[in-house]
Design a protein around this motif. Structure first.
Motif, short mmCIF file in Angstrom:
data_model
loop_
_atom_site.label_atom_id
_atom_site.label_comp_id
_atom_site.label_asym_id
_atom_site.label_seq_id
_atom_site.Cartn_x
_atom_site.Cartn_y
_atom_site.Cartn_z
N THR A 1 73.06 30.37 38.92
CA THR A 1 71.70 29.88 39.17
C THR A 1 70.73 31.02 39.42
O THR A 1 69.61 31.02 38.90
CB THR A 1 71.69 28.93 40.38
N THR A 2 71.14 31.99 40.21
CA THR A 2 70.27 33.14 40.51
C THR A 2 69.98 33.95 39.25
O THR A 2 68.83 34.32 38.99
CB THR A 2 70.93 34.05 41.57
N ILE A 3 71.01 34.22 38.45
CA ILE A 3 70.83 35.01 37.23
C ILE A 3 69.90 34.29 36.26
O ILE A 3 68.96 34.89 35.72
CB ILE A 3 72.19 35.30 36.57
N THR A 4 70.16 33.01 36.01
CA THR A 4 69.32 32.27 35.05
C THR A 4 67.89 32.10 35.57
O THR A 4 66.94 32.13 34.79
CB THR A 4 69.91 30.88 34.76
N SER A 5 67.73 31.97 36.90
CA SER A 5 66.39 31.84 37.49
C SER A 5 65.58 33.11 37.27
O SER A 5 64.42 33.06 36.84
CB SER A 5 66.49 31.55 38.98
N LEU A 6 66.18 34.24 37.58
CA LEU A 6 65.47 35.51 37.43
C LEU A 6 65.17 35.81 35.95
O LEU A 6 64.10 36.33 35.62
CB LEU A 6 66.30 36.65 38.03
N TYR A 7 66.10 35.44 35.07
CA TYR A 7 65.87 35.64 33.64
C TYR A 7 64.71 34.77 33.15
O TYR A 7 63.82 35.24 32.42
CB TYR A 7 67.15 35.31 32.86
N ALA A 8 64.72 33.48 33.56
CA ALA A 8 63.66 32.56 33.15
C ALA A 8 62.31 33.00 33.72
O ALA A 8 61.28 32.93 33.03
CB ALA A 8 63.99 31.14 33.62
N SER A 9 62.29 33.48 34.96
CA SER A 9 61.04 33.94 35.58
C SER A 9 60.49 35.16 34.85
O SER A 9 59.28 35.28 34.64
CB SER A 9 61.27 34.28 37.06
N ARG A 10 61.40 36.07 34.45
CA ARG A 10 60.95 37.27 33.73
C ARG A 10 60.37 36.90 32.37
O ARG A 10 59.33 37.42 31.97
CB ARG A 10 62.12 38.23 33.55
N LYS A 11 61.03 35.97 31.68
CA LYS A 11 60.54 35.53 30.38
C LYS A 11 59.17 34.86 30.50
O LYS A 11 58.27 35.08 29.68
CB LYS A 11 61.54 34.55 29.74
N GLN A 12 59.02 34.05 31.56
CA GLN A 12 57.74 33.38 31.78
C GLN A 12 56.64 34.38 32.07
O GLN A 12 55.52 34.26 31.57
CB GLN A 12 57.86 32.38 32.94
N ALA A 13 56.94 35.39 32.89
CA ALA A 13 55.96 36.43 33.21
C ALA A 13 55.56 37.20 31.97
O ALA A 13 54.38 37.52 31.76
CB ALA A 13 56.53 37.38 34.27
N GLU A 14 56.54 37.51 31.10
CA GLU A 14 56.24 38.23 29.86
C GLU A 14 55.36 37.38 28.93
O GLU A 14 54.44 37.89 28.29
CB GLU A 14 57.54 38.60 29.15
N ALA A 15 55.65 36.06 28.88
CA ALA A 15 54.87 35.16 28.04
C ALA A 15 53.43 35.06 28.54
O ALA A 15 52.48 35.07 27.75
CB ALA A 15 55.51 33.78 28.00
N GLU A 16 53.28 34.98 29.88
CA GLU A 16 51.93 34.91 30.45
C GLU A 16 51.16 36.20 30.20
O GLU A 16 49.96 36.17 29.92
CB GLU A 16 52.03 34.62 31.95
N LYS A 17 51.87 37.33 30.30
CA LYS A 17 51.22 38.62 30.07
C LYS A 17 50.79 38.74 28.61
O LYS A 17 49.68 39.20 28.32
CB LYS A 17 52.19 39.75 30.43
N ALA A 18 51.66 38.29 27.69
CA ALA A 18 51.33 38.34 26.27
C ALA A 18 50.15 37.42 25.97
O ALA A 18 49.26 37.76 25.18
CB ALA A 18 52.54 37.93 25.44
N GLY A 19 50.13 36.25 26.63
CA GLY A 19 49.03 35.31 26.44
C GLY A 19 47.72 35.87 26.94
O GLY A 19 46.66 35.69 26.31
N ALA A 20 47.79 36.60 28.07
CA ALA A 20 46.57 37.20 28.63
C ALA A 20 46.03 38.28 27.70
O ALA A 20 44.83 38.40 27.47
CB ALA A 20 46.86 37.78 30.01
N VAL A 21 46.94 39.07 27.11
CA VAL A 21 46.53 40.13 26.19
C VAL A 21 45.92 39.53 24.92
O VAL A 21 44.89 39.97 24.43
CB VAL A 21 47.73 41.02 25.82
N THR A 22 46.56 38.46 24.42
CA THR A 22 46.05 37.78 23.23
C THR A 22 44.68 37.19 23.48
O THR A 22 43.76 37.31 22.66
CB THR A 22 47.02 36.67 22.79
N GLY A 23 44.53 36.57 24.65
CA GLY A 23 43.24 35.98 25.02
C GLY A 23 42.17 37.03 25.12
O GLY A 23 41.03 36.86 24.67
#
Length: 337
Positions: free
Chosen positions: A302-324
């Motif tokens: 649970t901890t490993i998948t949580s941290l992985y999912a959170s990192r992916k979400q942060a990267e997606a938000e960062k990419a979205g912010a750059v695109t915007g």
């Protein structure tokens, strides 16, 4: 495990001494640093481990295994409590330098209430073995409810004061601001509560709601009241430091509810199997080593998948912010041309 009155007294006195040392070391209101929280978190984990080793030496492997399984389960369930504690602190706008005092007293209230709950649970189990069916069914239902809440994104943002708290506020009244660490002040010749006392009661009594699933869960791992109490005590007393240590990490444990639901569902099934066995039905029972292994494995995954999912979400938000941002620049150039 036969526990004498003397051992009970020594255990309670020992816990009081540790709690007293914790209180006096941090008695001055202050902002708790990551270093301080980390040190005390390690101290409480080491103390719990030493207690478990003591049980291994004087009680045997069965008792030690039950303690560690119960402690890890209660510790993992207590992390979920922290989400609500964060909401309570925000709702009452608790100054950061007072939060450690609020949590200490709130956890003490929770420990006393849990001790009463444990005593009642032990008495019921001793006289009515069929209660395991109820505990098992309740844990399985709670596991399903946790999954539903996780899928719907419900993170308890609608927390409200319980009835006991509202009744106390009506009876005593509440001051409009904090007065240091004072719990009561006198206003117009009448003694009224401060917000400090209100938030302490909020944390202490709200924890009792969490005990409705955590206590049956640990009784699914051991029916020894002494082990149930000590596992709860060590898990709760390290909760205050864990609150400051985890901080923003709490929001990154996005799969925690799924992990806890698996653990509760697993223990619920274990309880049902135990109840059937007690009723004379020949069914396999789940051993403590297997329980401990499943609980630890679920928490690690649970901890490993949580941290992985959170990192992916942060990267997606960062990419979205750059695109915007890039889109805005392109539209500005088009308008200029």
């Amino acid at each position: 495990m036969e526990v004498s009155v003397t051992l009970w007294v020594l255990t309670v006195v020992g816990l009081i001494v540790l709690i007293g040392a914790d209180f006096f070391i941090g008695r001055k209101p202050h902002d708790v640093s990551i270093k301080e929280a980390g040190i005390w978190t390690i101290v409480w984990i080491v103390l719990a481990a030493l207690f478990g080793v003591g049980l291994l030496i004087f009680g045997g492997g069965q008792q030690a295994g039950e303690f560690f399984a119960g402690y890890i389960t209660e510790k993992s369930l207590s992390v979920d409590n922290l989400f609500v504690f964060v909401l309570i602190m925000a709702k009452f706008s608790v100054p950061s330098q007072y939060q450690q005092r609020v949590l200490l007293i709130g956890v003490l209230i929770a420990l006393v209430l849990r001790a009463i709950f444990i005593a009642a649970g032990a008495a019921i189990i001793a006289n009515f073995s069929w209660v395991f069916y109820i505990f098992g069914a309740f844990l399985i239902y709670t596991a399903w409810k946790l999954i539903q809440e996780a899928r719907s994104g419900d993170d308890d943002e609608d927390w409200e004061e319980n009835r006991l708290l509202k009744a106390a506020e009506r009876r005593f009244g509440v001051a409009d601001r904090y007065h240091g660490t004072k719990l009561f002040i006198e206003k117009n010749g009448k003694k009224i509560m401060t917000p400090m006392l209100v938030v302490m009661l909020a944390i202490g009594t709200t924890d009792l709601l969490f005990a409705l699933d955590s206590i049956p869960a640990i009784f699914g791992l051991t029916q020894d009241p002494y082990i149930v109490f000590t596992a709860n005590a060590f898990a709760l007393m390290g909760l205050r430091q864990l609150y400051f240590l985890l901080g923003g990490l709490l929001r990154k444990l996005v799969h925690l509810s799924y992990g806890l639901s698996v653990i509760l569902g697993f223990i619920g099934v274990k309880l049902v199997l135990h109840a059937l066995h007690e009723s004379g039905v020949h069914v396999p029972e789940i051993s403590i080593p297997v329980s401990l292994g499943v609980i630890c494995a679920v928490l690690v995954v649970t901890t490993i998948t949580s941290l992985y999912a959170s990192r992916k979400q942060a990267e997606a938000e960062k990419a979205g912010a750059v695109t915007g941002s890039g889109g805005e620049d392109d539209s500005r150039k088009d308008s200029e041309s």
